[in-house]
Design a protein around this motif. Structure first.
Motif, PDB file in Angstrom:
ATOM      1  N   VAL A 130      -1.079 -11.941   0.019  1.00  0.00           N
ATOM      2  CA  VAL A 130      -0.487 -12.831   1.017  1.00  0.00           C
ATOM      3  C   VAL A 130      -1.447 -13.118   2.166  1.00  0.00           C
ATOM      4  O   VAL A 130      -1.377 -14.186   2.777  1.00  0.00           O
ATOM      5  N   GLY A 131      -2.358 -12.205   2.455  1.00  0.00           N
ATOM      6  CA  GLY A 131      -3.337 -12.430   3.516  1.00  0.00           C
ATOM      7  C   GLY A 131      -4.348 -13.507   3.191  1.00  0.00           C
ATOM      8  O   GLY A 131      -5.095 -13.943   4.062  1.00  0.00           O
ATOM      9  N   GLN A 132      -4.367 -13.963   1.947  1.00  0.00           N
ATOM     10  CA  GLN A 132      -5.264 -15.051   1.544  1.00  0.00           C
ATOM     11  C   GLN A 132      -4.549 -16.402   1.565  1.00  0.00           C
ATOM     12  O   GLN A 132      -5.166 -17.423   1.304  1.00  0.00           O
TER      13      GLN A 132
ATOM     14  N   GLY B 168      -5.742  -7.804   4.323  1.00  0.00           N
ATOM     15  CA  GLY B 168      -7.174  -7.792   4.073  1.00  0.00           C
ATOM     16  C   GLY B 168      -7.449  -7.538   2.597  1.00  0.00           C
ATOM     17  O   GLY B 168      -6.659  -6.902   1.910  1.00  0.00           O
ATOM     18  N   ARG B 169      -8.571  -8.057   2.116  1.00  0.00           N
ATOM     19  CA  ARG B 169      -8.905  -7.885   0.705  1.00  0.00           C
ATOM     20  C   ARG B 169      -9.924  -6.764   0.579  1.00  0.00           C
ATOM     21  O   ARG B 169     -11.102  -6.996   0.334  1.00  0.00           O
ATOM     22  N   GLY B 170      -9.474  -5.521   0.761  1.00  0.00           N
ATOM     23  CA  GLY B 170     -10.362  -4.368   0.715  1.00  0.00           C
ATOM     24  C   GLY B 170     -10.467  -3.768  -0.670  1.00  0.00           C
ATOM     25  O   GLY B 170     -10.129  -4.394  -1.679  1.00  0.00           O
ATOM     26  N   GLY B 171     -10.930  -2.530  -0.700  1.00  0.00           N
ATOM     27  CA  GLY B 171     -11.200  -1.846  -1.960  1.00  0.00           C
ATOM     28  C   GLY B 171     -10.000  -1.725  -2.872  1.00  0.00           C
ATOM     29  O   GLY B 171     -10.137  -1.819  -4.096  1.00  0.00           O
ATOM     30  N   HIS B 172      -8.813  -1.518  -2.301  1.00  0.00           N
ATOM     31  CA  HIS B 172      -7.634  -1.384  -3.158  1.00  0.00           C
ATOM     32  C   HIS B 172      -7.395  -2.649  -3.976  1.00  0.00           C
ATOM     33  O   HIS B 172      -7.110  -2.581  -5.173  1.00  0.00           O
ATOM     34  N   LEU B 173      -7.511  -3.800  -3.322  1.00  0.00           N
ATOM     35  CA  LEU B 173      -7.275  -5.052  -4.051  1.00  0.00           C
ATOM     36  C   LEU B 173      -8.421  -5.399  -4.984  1.00  0.00           C
ATOM     37  O   LEU B 173      -8.212  -5.927  -6.067  1.00  0.00           O
ATOM     38  N   LYS B 174      -9.642  -5.097  -4.558  1.00  0.00           N
ATOM     39  CA  LYS B 174     -10.807  -5.453  -5.376  1.00  0.00           C
ATOM     40  C   LYS B 174     -11.016  -4.494  -6.540  1.00  0.00           C
ATOM     41  O   LYS B 174     -11.478  -4.908  -7.595  1.00  0.00           O
TER      42      LYS B 174
ATOM     43  N   HIS C 168       0.815  -1.210   0.000  1.00  0.00           N
ATOM     44  CA  HIS C 168       0.000   0.000   0.000  1.00  0.00           C
ATOM     45  C   HIS C 168       0.848   1.259   0.000  1.00  0.00           C
ATOM     46  O   HIS C 168       0.628   2.165  -0.793  1.00  0.00           O
ATOM     47  N   GLY C 169       1.831   1.309   0.886  1.00  0.00           N
ATOM     48  CA  GLY C 169       2.623   2.523   1.055  1.00  0.00           C
ATOM     49  C   GLY C 169       2.136   3.305   2.258  1.00  0.00           C
ATOM     50  O   GLY C 169       1.003   3.126   2.721  1.00  0.00           O
TER      51      GLY C 169
END
Length: 128
Positions: free
Chosen positions: A107-109, A76-82, A14-15
């Motif tokens: 990696v969280g998955q 977490g698989r939030g908005g950035h990843l989706k 993310h940064g």
């Protein structure tokens, strides 16, 4: 893929405004460089830090890399990843049509990540 083709891994996070935030990613990068000496391993960030993922990929392509595996370092698989990440990947594939660029799941998955964290917690609690 033949062994002489240049391969790379991009650890994509993310940064943050605080430069120390990237230290764990730099540690992972160092471990991977030691274990995969023929593979270029770079860091890239979504926001607040440089370089961006598109800038990193552009540099790799200019350097002759033909295969890139992007590893999202997100728990977490939030908005950035989706939402953001698929758009960025699609844009890079369009910009570099000859490039084989793939992304792993975040990696969280990965169950192995959570198993390793749980093991550390269990061992720490046994010492307490």
């Amino acid at each position: 893929m033949s062994s002489h083709e240049k391969r790379a891994i991009v650890l994509f996070g993310h940064g943050a405004r605080d430069p120390q935030w990237a230290e764990p990613m730099k540690r992972l990068q160092s471990i991977l460089i030691g274990q995969l000496p023929t593979v270029q391993v770079e860091l890239a960030f979504l926001e607040l830090m440089a370089p961006s993922l598109p800038d990193t990929v552009d540099c790799m392509v200019q350097g002759g890399v033909q295969h890139i595996q992007v590893v999202p370092i997100f728990f977490g698989r939030g908005g950035h990843l989706k939402n953001d990440f698929p758009v960025i990947m699609a844009e890079m594939k369009q910009k570099h049509p000859g490039l084989d660029i793939q992304a792993t799941s975040a990696v969280g998955q990965w169950d192995a990540v959570w198993q390793a964290i749980a093991l550390e917690i269990v061992e720490l609690s046994a010492k307490g």
